[in-house]
Design an enzyme around this catalytic site. Structure first.
Site, PDB file in Angstrom:
ATOM      1  N   GLY A  48       0.830  -1.199   0.000  1.00  0.00           N
ATOM      2  CA  GLY A  48       0.000   0.000   0.000  1.00  0.00           C
ATOM      3  C   GLY A  48       0.852   1.230   0.000  1.00  0.00           C
ATOM      4  N   GLY A  50       1.757   4.500   2.165  1.00  0.00           N
ATOM      5  CA  GLY A  50       1.668   5.218   3.436  1.00  0.00           C
ATOM      6  C   GLY A  50       1.874   6.683   3.178  1.00  0.00           C
ATOM      7  N   SER A  51       2.053   7.436   4.238  1.00  0.00           N
ATOM      8  CA  SER A  51       2.320   8.842   4.033  1.00  0.00           C
ATOM      9  C   SER A  51       3.662   8.941   3.332  1.00  0.00           C
ATOM     10  CB  SER A  51       2.342   9.576   5.363  1.00  0.00           C
ATOM     11  OG  SER A  51       3.347   9.050   6.190  1.00  0.00           O
ATOM     12  N   PHE A  52       3.665   9.511   2.156  1.00  0.00           N
ATOM     13  CA  PHE A  52       4.883   9.841   1.427  1.00  0.00           C
ATOM     14  C   PHE A  52       5.718   8.658   0.972  1.00  0.00           C
ATOM     15  CE2 PHE A  52       4.780  12.921   5.157  1.00  0.00           C
ATOM     16  CZ  PHE A  52       3.633  13.500   4.681  1.00  0.00           C
ATOM     17  N   GLY A  53       5.175   7.459   0.969  1.00  0.00           N
ATOM     18  CA  GLY A  53       6.004   6.372   0.490  1.00  0.00           C
ATOM     19  C   GLY A  53       5.181   5.140   0.164  1.00  0.00           C
ATOM     20  N   LYS A  70       9.341   0.370   3.526  1.00  0.00           N
ATOM     21  CA  LYS A  70       8.729   1.585   2.993  1.00  0.00           C
ATOM     22  C   LYS A  70       9.777   2.298   2.160  1.00  0.00           C
ATOM     23  CE  LYS A  70       6.611   5.826   4.790  1.00  0.00           C
ATOM     24  NZ  LYS A  70       5.865   6.333   5.952  1.00  0.00           N
ATOM     25  N   ASP A 161      -1.550  11.054  13.023  1.00  0.00           N
ATOM     26  CA  ASP A 161      -2.193  10.516  11.819  1.00  0.00           C
ATOM     27  C   ASP A 161      -2.895   9.199  12.114  1.00  0.00           C
ATOM     28  OD1 ASP A 161      -2.952  10.732   9.215  1.00  0.00           O
ATOM     29  OD2 ASP A 161      -1.131   9.867   8.370  1.00  0.00           O
TER      30      ASP A 161
END
Lengths: 732, 329
Positions: A48, A50-53, A70, A161
């Site tokens: 998936g 994630g934030s920014f990666g 990540k 978050d």
């Protein structure tokens, strides 16, 4: 599309390109290898975004252990790299069974690899694909989350978050907080944070207001997450994120509605207190009945099992949703024959080298000595050439994973989620004149004078924002108004696309063509009030005046337009405004939660305001016709008329304390704009003479209603100039 | 943790207990009972010291004063930094917190811990040396960061040869530690501007020779971060003299022109912000003018297409200015 070879893991065969140091011999616990870290991992599948990666499942070959990796494309953003390191620094300082473990990190080419614990149970957002969680499961999840938050908060950390996408489950059901991409460390326990960050739908009001916040912001997000787990999506999910950011601080907190226990509803209520001092801490909430009675984590394997079954039953869904599989497959095949642009192509048209060579002055010689030969132009260009080769190799290696998807040299290698939002924009799903297609630059987001939020900063509202130091509230509000009435996406859970914003679907933005699902997901409606008023041809005044029915008509039209504009600006808008700005609260220190209206209601009223304002600009005589028609309709409806005639004079004694007074009461009330009423009234009677007796005393009791009624008759007279004398009878 | 239930020990007792336990961490066999007990002892004492300093948000000034005095008298801080790698995970974090709390301690206009450390350079250098050990580098990095807030400590580091171990720590560690080391390197060079400007003027050659290594790094992160920092240093008003010296060397111009053509857009962009100073310089030395003139056509073509997708108004203005300047050569 080539068949997806995801089942056969990619070995990264390429040699290391950056000289990575041997890791210190004392790092026994670290998964970091000594020479080429990346070669020790086999990327298996994309889990998936994630934030920014992008997060991959990978196999650590030496230990045969699964890990999550990540990858953050550092070249993708102009962010300060040091801030990206915060995530690692924070994770590395955590040692808790409720937080995903961090094993190590390294840079390869432009990409940062962060190696973390792999959790086989998936994220809560994944599991939501199979439907909402049961209350019993939510209770367990909430308890575990609170334990995790209590750990973090005691350590002075704020996650910032919390949402279903960032809650991971192990195969045995243990619950872990993941993705510390925007987490913060409070240096001392008393300091507050101001950075505007998180994911719009889950953001606490104090974070949006930027008045300073602490760990309790996570508790609010937990409350939103609890609703998300129970309903499949967070509250207000149907509203545009730009609006949501405006609504959350302005409206009463969301409430959990539906077939849930009182304990659950109360728990959510305790998390969703706008007054931070009334909101519980993680420790306090752990004593709440809802979580005290929760079962063992093992029970969560039922939810994991259900998801597995769901995926088996819906293989099509999986293909649709889980772009990742396809993406990886394609990349692997493509990676073999598609080379990513040669050196220099990134530079565009200029390929020739600079000409330094003939410059051999004494200064150079002197400086060479000083610099130990470092400055020799040959040497420089050789170093550079070598470097380019290095990076090229990198690109090729990276390409064998995903990068091949965007073989556009001139476009910075953007990944999720910006592309999604940008491509959605380009296809015209949202008003195109608004703001910029690009998210704010790092410099802009650090600007202490304030950043105006841009569309691309928010994306679809489901992805984590990049931190913004100081949001320009007024500017952003202005922009947010542009999005009034825009719908973020059509529907959520239950459509055949499974979960609308699963990681998979945002991951699909990585592919050159937009995901087939995305165009239907959102639909711009912001223009609709104006448009519908144009298409509505029930009162055709404009056309008639255009067709030259005489200057008499034109004059009347102008007058109608003037009055129509007046109705809107002097009556309708002040009335609506009075509704959403309730009188000053008697306890200014306490948060007037109870007096604020729910977001949906405020949004509806705002849309109404906006619609009338637009109508006034577009065609005020239409507004006139509309209002008279409404009055007419109310008048003709026996029940409505009878009710209004009874309530009319009594509005002040109606339980008006409730802010949920409806529009009729507002219309009937003398409160909002008495002065204007008298003026208009006299104007009206001046124009109208005394043709308003037909309705008897019923409407008379309400001055506004009476006025509107007179206007309506005036309208009739204009529509059928010949009938002016017979109008009164036509209504009786 | 329920150490409040235990009888409260005095600061002197805690410090002594801690100091006694540290040597026992390496007594006996690895994994032996002695070591395990020593570790527990260290962790417990550190926990109690931290409790005194933070005291649930309301520490008792008298106890804090006693404790601080005791740590100075016994050189506890030095011992902690030297032995931190032997401690438990939580104990390491406690060391950072204790250290930083003491560093922030202020009596009137005096900073007792800072004064103490100013006289004990070894503690500062030992803290810097924490970057040698990946397991504790982030803990010691945090302490170092707090130290560098104080000009006297910062100056000691900057003027010492140890300062030049930063490039090694930045280049030869893994990402997380490299970034932390870079952040402290940057802190040293940007926080106390007049002091740093004076240093750079005096030590121009040595400093920029070392810096050139960072700029030529094969590690993308190092290269990008150091280039950005170079721009910040040169464009700071305090460093005006250093800047004029820097932009008079054609070798520096060549380096920037090569970096302008780097494959990374970010590196190109950072290089632009240094390159622009060479061009904007009203008193360009002849050899700089010569290079610019020789590449005039190429530069103009290059800049015309350079990062046109940026929406940064200031950048666009600066680019137009450069184009005009180069045209006028």
């Amino acid at each position: 599309m080539p068949p997806s070879p995801t089942k056969s893991p990619t070995r990264l065969l390429h040699p290391p390109t950056s000289t990575l140091p041997p890791s210190s011999p004392s790092t026994s616990s670290s998964a970091l290898p000594s020479s080429d870290p990346a070669s020790q991992y086999t990327l298996l599948e994309k889990l998936g975004t994630g934030s920014f990666g992008t997060v991959y499942k990978a196999l650590h070959i030496p230990s045969q252990q699964f890990v999550a990796i990540k990858q953050i494309d550092l070249e993708d953003s102009d962010d300060d790299i040091g801030e990206i390191q915060m995530e690692i620094s924070l994770l590395a300082q955590c040692d808790s069974e409720y937080v995903t473990r961090y094993y190590g990190s390294f840079v390869r080419g432009y990409k940062l690899w962060i190696v973390m614990e792999y959790l086989a149970g998936g994220s809560c957002l994944d599991l939501l694909q199979a439907g909402p969680f049961s209350e019993a499961h939510i209770a367990i999840l909430c308890r575990e989350l609170l334990l995790g938050l209590d750990y973090l908060h005691t350590e002075g950390k704020i996650h910032r978050d919390i949402k279903a996408a960032n809650i991971l489950l192990s195969s045995t059901g243990s619950v872990k907080l993941a993705d510390f991409g925007v987490a913060a460390q409070l240096s001392t326990l008393s300091t507050l944070r101001h950075t505007f960050v998180g994911t719009p739908f889950w953001m606490a009001p104090e974070v949006i207001r930027q008045t300073g916040y602490d760990q309790k912001a996570d508790i609010w997000s937990l409350g939103i997450t609890a609703i998300e787990l129970a309903k499949g999506e967070p509250p207000l999910a149907e509203i545009h994120p730009m609006r949501v950011l405006f609504l959350i601080p302005k409206t009463s907190p969301p409430v959990l509605e539906g077939e849930f226990s009182e304990d659950f509803k109360d728990f959510v209520g305790c998390c969703l207190r706008k007054d931070v001092s009334e909101r519980g801490t993680a420790k306090e909430l752990l004593r709440h009945r809802f979580v005290r009675g929760a079962g063992k984590v093992g029970a969560l394997t039922e939810a994991i099992e259900r998801w597995r079954e769901f995926k088996e039953r819906n293989p099509r869904n999986e293909v649709d949703d889980d772009e990742s599989v396809k993406t990886i497959g394609r990349a692997q095949v493509g990676g073999l024959d598609l080379d990513l642009g040669g050196p220099g192509e990134a530079l565009g048209s200029v390929r020739s080298e600079w000409s330094f060579d003939t410059a051999a002055s004494n200064m150079v010689e002197t400086f060479r000595k000083v610099q130990g030969g470092e400055s020799d132009s040959e040497a420089v260009s050789t170093v550079d050439g070598g470097e380019e080769e290095d990076l090229d190799t990198n690109a090729a290696v990276d390409g064998s994973e995903v990068e091949v998807d965007s073989p556009r040299e001139d476009v910075p290698k953007s990944t999720i989620p910006k592309i999604l939002s940008e491509s959605t924009r380009r296809t015209g799903l949202f008003p195109s004149s608004l703001g910029s297609a690009k998210r704010s630059s790092y410099a802009a987001r650090q600007n202490s004078k304030g950043t105006v939020l841009r569309f691309a900063d928010l994306g679809n509202g489901m992805d984590t924002l990049r931190p913004i130091k100081q949001v320009d509230a007024a500017g952003s509000l202005r922009l947010s108004e542009e999005y009034l009435g825009s719908i973020r996406r059509r529907h959520a859970l239950g459509n055949d696309n499974g979960h609308p914003n699963s990681n998979g679907s945002s991951g699909s933005s990585n592919t050159p063509s937009p995901s087939p699902a995305s165009p239907t997901k959102s639909k711009a409606r912001s223009q609709s009030p104006t448009k519908s008023s144009h298409s509505n041809s029930r009162s055709p005044s404009k056309h008639r005046s255009g067709s030259g029915s005489g200057s008499m008509n034109a004059d009347m039209d102008a007058e109608r337009a003037r009055i129509g504009g007046m109705i809107i600006s002097s009556i309708i808008l002040p009335t609506i405004n009075a509704l959403h700005s309730p009188p000053p609260h008697p306890h200014p220190h306490r948060h007037p939660d109870s007096l604020e209206m729910p977001a949906q209601e405020l949004e509806a009223l705002s849309m109404l305001s906006r619609g009338f304002s637009d109508l006034r600009l577009a065609n005020p005589s239409r507004a006139y016709g509309l209002m008279t028609d409404i009055m007419n309709g109310m008048n003709e409806n026996e029940e409505v008329r009878r009710y209004i005639s009874q309530q009319g004079p009594a509005t002040t004694s109606v339980p008006a304390a409730s802010p949920r007074r409806d529009l009729f009461e507002g219309l009937g009330s003398k409160l909002p704009v008495p002065a204007i009423i008298t003026t208009s009234d006299s104007e009206a009677s001046h124009m109208n003479g005394s043709t308003d007796r037909a309705e008897g005393g019923e409407m008379k009791k309400s001055p506004i209603a009476e006025l509107l009624y007179m206007r309506w008759m005036e309208g009739l007279k204009m529509k059928w100039p010949g009938l002016s004398t017979s109008v009164p009878t036509s209504t009786s | 943790m329920n150490f409040f239930k235990a009888k409260q020990r005095t600061p002197a007792e805690l410090v002594r207990g801690l100091r006694d336990a540290i040597p026992r961490l390496e007594a006996g066999q690895p994994g032996s009972e002695t070591r395990r007990k020593a570790n527990e002892e260290v962790t417990r004492n550190l926990g109690q010291i931290k409790a005194i300093l933070y005291g649930d948000g309301d520490p008792l000034p008298e106890l804090v004063a006693q404790l601080a005095q005791e740590t100075y008298n016994t050189d506890l801080l030095h011992s902690l930094v030297l032995n931190i790698h032997k401690f438990d995970f939580e104990a390491r974090k406690d060391v950072s917190q204790i250290f930083n709390n003491l560093l922030r301690r202020q009596i009137g206009s005096r900073w007792p811990t800072v004064e103490y450390l100013t006289a004990k350079h070894d503690i500062l250098f030992a803290t810097l040396g924490g970057y040698d050990n990946e397991d504790v580098a982030l803990n010691t990095g945090m302490i170092l960061k707090e130290m560098l807030r104080h000009e006297s400590l910062c100056k000691i580091l900057l003027y010492s040869d140890k300062f030049y171990s930063f490039p090694h720590y930045i280049e030869d560690t893994t990402f997380g530690i490299s970034c932390d080391a870079f952040a402290n390197f940057k802190e040293t060079l940007t926080r106390h501007k007049p002091m740093v400007a004076e240093y750079l003027e005096k030590n121009y050659d040595r400093f920029f020779m070392a810096y050139a290594q960072l700029l030529a790094s094969s590690n993308y992160v190092t290269k990008r971060q150091s280039l950005k920092l170079l721009g910040e240093i040169l464009l700071d008003r305090a460093n005006f003299n250093v800047m004029t010296r820097y932009i008079s060397y054609e070798a520096n111009l060549k380096m920037m022109m090569n970096l302008l053509r780097d494959k990374s857009k970010n590196i190109q962009f950072e290089a632009f912000h240094v390159f622009k100073v060479f061009v904007a310089n009203p008193n360009k030395p002849p050899q700089v003018v010569a290079i610019l003139r020789r590449n005039q056509a190429k530069l103009l073509a290059f800049l015309k297409d350079f990062h046109n997708d940026k929406e940064d108004e200031q950048f666009t203005d600066e680019k137009q200015f450069l184009i005009a300047q180069i045209q006028a050569l």
